[in-house]
Every structure is written in C-alpha cells, then in structure tokens.
Design an enzyme around this catalytic site. Structure first.
Site, PDB file in Angstrom:
ATOM      1  N   TYR A 199      14.791  73.503  17.105  1.00 33.34           N
ATOM      2  CA  TYR A 199      15.541  73.662  15.846  1.00 33.34           C
ATOM      3  C   TYR A 199      14.743  73.155  14.651  1.00 33.34           C
ATOM      4  O   TYR A 199      15.041  73.507  13.509  1.00 33.34           O
ATOM      5  CB  TYR A 199      16.887  72.925  15.918  1.00 33.34           C
ATOM      6  CG  TYR A 199      17.977  73.787  16.486  1.00 33.34           C
ATOM      7  CD1 TYR A 199      18.798  74.555  15.662  1.00 33.34           C
ATOM      8  CD2 TYR A 199      18.194  73.856  17.860  1.00 33.34           C
ATOM      9  CE1 TYR A 199      19.803  75.354  16.186  1.00 33.34           C
ATOM     10  CE2 TYR A 199      19.193  74.654  18.394  1.00 33.34           C
ATOM     11  CZ  TYR A 199      19.995  75.399  17.546  1.00 33.34           C
ATOM     12  OH  TYR A 199      20.975  76.198  18.068  1.00 33.34           O
ATOM     13  N   ASN A 249      29.718  72.881  18.345  1.00 30.99           N
ATOM     14  CA  ASN A 249      28.779  72.682  17.234  1.00 30.99           C
ATOM     15  C   ASN A 249      29.512  72.695  15.895  1.00 30.99           C
ATOM     16  O   ASN A 249      30.580  73.256  15.803  1.00 30.99           O
ATOM     17  CB  ASN A 249      27.741  73.824  17.246  1.00 30.99           C
ATOM     18  CG  ASN A 249      26.559  73.474  18.127  1.00 30.99           C
ATOM     19  OD1 ASN A 249      26.197  72.320  18.248  1.00 30.99           O
ATOM     20  ND2 ASN A 249      25.966  74.479  18.748  1.00 30.99           N
TER      21      ASN A 249
END
Length: 448
Positions: free
Chosen positions: A258, A150
């Site tokens: 998210y 990420n």
C-alpha cells in the site's frame, strides 16, 4: 470461558465467510466453536441465505458439532457471544464504486482505504461500528470484537478515541501476506520459528527485522527485494509495481504494497486513470468476482471453500481473524500483527495513538512486542501525516460536519488542492447521502 463457544459474524453474507468457517473447522480441535451466527442487513438477505446454506454443507462434510445460524436481528445474535467479528461494507460494492470513481473523475486516486475514497468508507463505517459496540456493551460486554472492516486503522483509532470500549482489535491481511511471502522466499518449514518486527499504521506498515530460529535474516531478504530478484507484493488488489532499489536500500526497511500510493503516487494514479478511462474501477472487478463466487456458492454439491475466493484482495483475512481468536481463547501469547493502542510502549510517538504492529496475544488481548519500543525515525513524518488524517477522519465521522470532512481531506497527502477538496467533499457526501445519516443537516445545506 463457558463450554459453549459462540462467535457472531456481522456481515455474515460476505463472500469471505466460507474462508472464516474453514478457519474454524481447521482449528476445531483447539478452538471448539459450538455456534456461529451470521448476521446481515436486509439488502444482504439473498447472499446471507446462500452463504448460510454453503456453511451448513461445509460443517456437515467436516463432521464437527458446530451449529450455523443466520439472522437479520443483530441483538438476538449477540446474546452470550464470546467473540464478535465485523466484516461489513456499508452501502455494499456500489458505494465502493463511488469511492473510486468520483475521485478519479477529478484526477485523484480512487481507493477504498486511502485518500478521499478511504475517508468516505470510514465516514460510513465508523458510526455503524459504534452502534455494534453499544449493543455489545449492553448484551455481551465480555465479548471481544475482532474487526476486519476497512479502513481498519481509522476504525480502531475512532473506537479507542471516542468510545470507552476496550475489547476491540483491528485485523488486516497485509501483514499475513507479507509473512507468507517471507516464509516462501526463505523456504521456511513449520518447524522453523519466525518472528517479524513490523510497525506503522494500517496499510502503512514497514518490516525492520525478520528473525528465523533466533537469527536475523533481514539483510538477505532486503537485498532480494531491492535487487528485484524477489517481489514483495502479496495483495491481489494492488498493481504489482516494484519499489525502486534506491528507495528500499535508503529506507533499509521493507514497505507493504500500500505504500506504493505514497512512494509511487504518479505511477499509481496513471494506472488507475488508465483503467478509469477504459470504464473500469477496482470495484467493478470485485463485483464481477463476487458474482462468480456466489454462482459457485449456490451449487448444492459444493461443500468446501472454492479456490476462486483467493482472487479477492482480502484473501487470508479470516485466517488472521481465526488465529487472533484462537490466541485469546487459549491464552497463547503468540505473535500477531494487529491494530491496537500502544499505550506509550513506543517511545517516539504520542501515547494515545492506535498503531499496527507486532504484538503478543493472549487472554487479556494484545500487548506490543517487547522488542519493538521505537518506530524508525526515517518514516515518522509519513506516519504522523497519516495519523493526523485518521484522527481528523474519526472526528468527522462522529460530528457529521462539512468542515471536519474538509480538514481530513486537506490533511491527506493524496489530495493536492484545497479547492478540489471542497469539490470532492460535496460530491461524495451527496453521493453517499443514504449511508451518512449523521450528515443529514450538512446534506440539507449542500442542497440549498
């Protein structure tokens, strides 16, 4: 492909590696990995040793003719590699803790892929990924790089925008979790064919259709999520708040969890601030889980992936990675949800953007799904905003300039004051000085 199938995992000392290996063992009949090389850095030596020993036990138990190697020498490992997976964390979990705690100390969301924390994880990660790509281009130019480090969207954007390397695919576990959720709630079996129209950016994806055995079942799914009879959160590291019925019905899309950071900013910040004032941050929880995992991994009798690994937010990442490798290796032309440039396939966004969407995967990599040629106009504004942030962030990672960092922070919808952006930029650059070598001149100026 040669008879030898060699996979190199950079960040091999990660607690996720046993899951990756389990994936390879499970698929050995069609994806016969002969060599798995685990690469790490000096700080990760102890973890690498523990993981390597566990992997050897797992391979022995499975009885497959796979060799597992460990090394701190990346260039040695890359010789003749067919696939390279990247799962690294520059600065390890201590750096993540700074990404979370520093923004929270100023009243901002502290999160490892969004806002200020996500930006700084990108600034530390992108130059390292670029170094890996340089080595790959020189040593094994035909290898595919499958990245699940990420912030995957920002990293993919940077690679395609600022390097000439084109055998790079970003993978995320969020769509995999959403797919598992759909399979569960619609009670599908292995015999059912499931196709999902998923689009957006990494950690900002929406589902607009779910097709089972050729028929859409999206309406019943949306109805279940909107009315609250189903909860769509499949991620361990995000608080399970339901989206409001009005939001789901007005969007007529299923957002990934998210998106809570954008549609429920106030609530998410309140929860995180509460944790922060109690002395906690997600990174500390993860460090605890990781410590427990490594204690388990040390057990000489353990020769399978332990259940406890699923407590980490990235569970099923490696399943996604194995499936992607399998699809390319066997030219499967199967459906996957990955980060790649769409090359103008989507008619209402710039042609050079990297996006996360449903793709068909085979020997030549990922091709956007023919059914998806248009992103839903209702969420285009949000997608444009975050893509602007990602593009600015990738420029900042390369240039090491203070003003580029400021621009990225000010473009993030999670930062609400230009003055705060300056404070955050200064504090985070100094906190991460060790991991930001190309910011050396900026650091010198800040210290004057």
């Amino acid at each position: 492909m040669s008879q030898k199938l060699k996979v190199v995992t950079i960040g091999g000392g990660s607690s996720y590696t046993p899951e990756l290996l389990e994936g390879f063992i499970k698929r050995y009949h069609e994806l016969p990995v002969t060599e798995l090389w685990l690469v790490d850095v000096e700080e990760g030596q102890e973890k690498l040793d523990i993981i390597h020993a566990l992997c050897e036990r797992m391979v022995k138990k499975a009885g497959v003719p796979m060799k597992v190697f460990k090394t701190l020498n990346r260039r040695e490992a890359l010789q003749d590699a067919d696939f390279v997976t990247t799962q690294l964390r520059v600065g390890q979990l201590k750096a993540r803790e700074q990404d979370e705690r520093i923004p929270l100390s100023h009243g901002y969301l502290g999160q490892e892929t969004n806002g200020a924390g996500g930006l700084f994880k990108g600034l530390r990660t992108i130059p390292v990924i670029f170094d890996i790509i340089k080595d790959v281009e020189e040593i094994c130019p035909n290898a595919w790089v499958i990245n699940f480090t990420n912030p995957a969207g920002m990293v993919t954007e940077a690679v395609y925008r600022h390097t000439g390397f084109r055998r790079f695919i970003g993978v995320c576990n969020i769509p995999v979790g959403m797919k598992m959720f759909i399979t569960d709630v619609l009670q599908l079996t292995a015999q059912d064919s499931l196709s999902i129209d998923l689009f957006g950016l990494n950690h900002m994806v929406f589902i607009r259709d779910v097709v089972v055995n050729g028929e859409s079942r999206f309406a019943e799914l949306l109805d279940g999520v909107a009315s609250g009879t189903l909860t769509a959160n499949s991620v361990k590291n995000i608080f399970d708040l339901p989206f409001s019925e009005g939001l789901i019905r007005s969007l007529n899309l299923l957002p990934c969890s998210y998106l809570l950071y954008y549609f429920k900013q106030k609530e998410m910040l309140a929860i995180e601030m509460g944790e922060y004032y109690k002395g906690g941050a997600r990174a500390q929880v993860v460090q605890k889980v990781e410590k427990q995992l490594f204690e388990l991994y040390k057990n000489p009798d353990l020769n399978v992936k332990p259940k406890e690994l699923e407590q980490r937010g990235g569970a099923y990442y490696s399943d996604a990675a194995c499936e992607v490798i399998n699809a390319i290796y066997n030219d499967k032309q199967t459906e996957h949800y990955v980060n790649v440039p769409h090359h103008g396939h989507i008619d209402n966004i710039p042609a050079d953007w990297a996006v996360e969407m449903t793709c068909l995967l085979g020997r030549d990599g990922a091709k956007p799904h023919p059914r998806l040629t248009h992103f839903d106009d209702k969420v285009l504004g949000l997608i444009h905003t975050i893509k602007g942030f990602e593009i600015a962030a990738s420029r900042a990672a390369i240039g090491g300039e203070f003003n580029d960092v400021l621009l990225a922070l000010n473009l993030s919808p999670l930062i609400h004051s230009d003055r705060d952006a300056e404070v955050l930029a200064r504090e985070l650059i100094l906190a991460h000085e060790k991991w930001l070598p190309n910011f050396a001149a900026t650091v010198e100026k800040l210290k004057q």
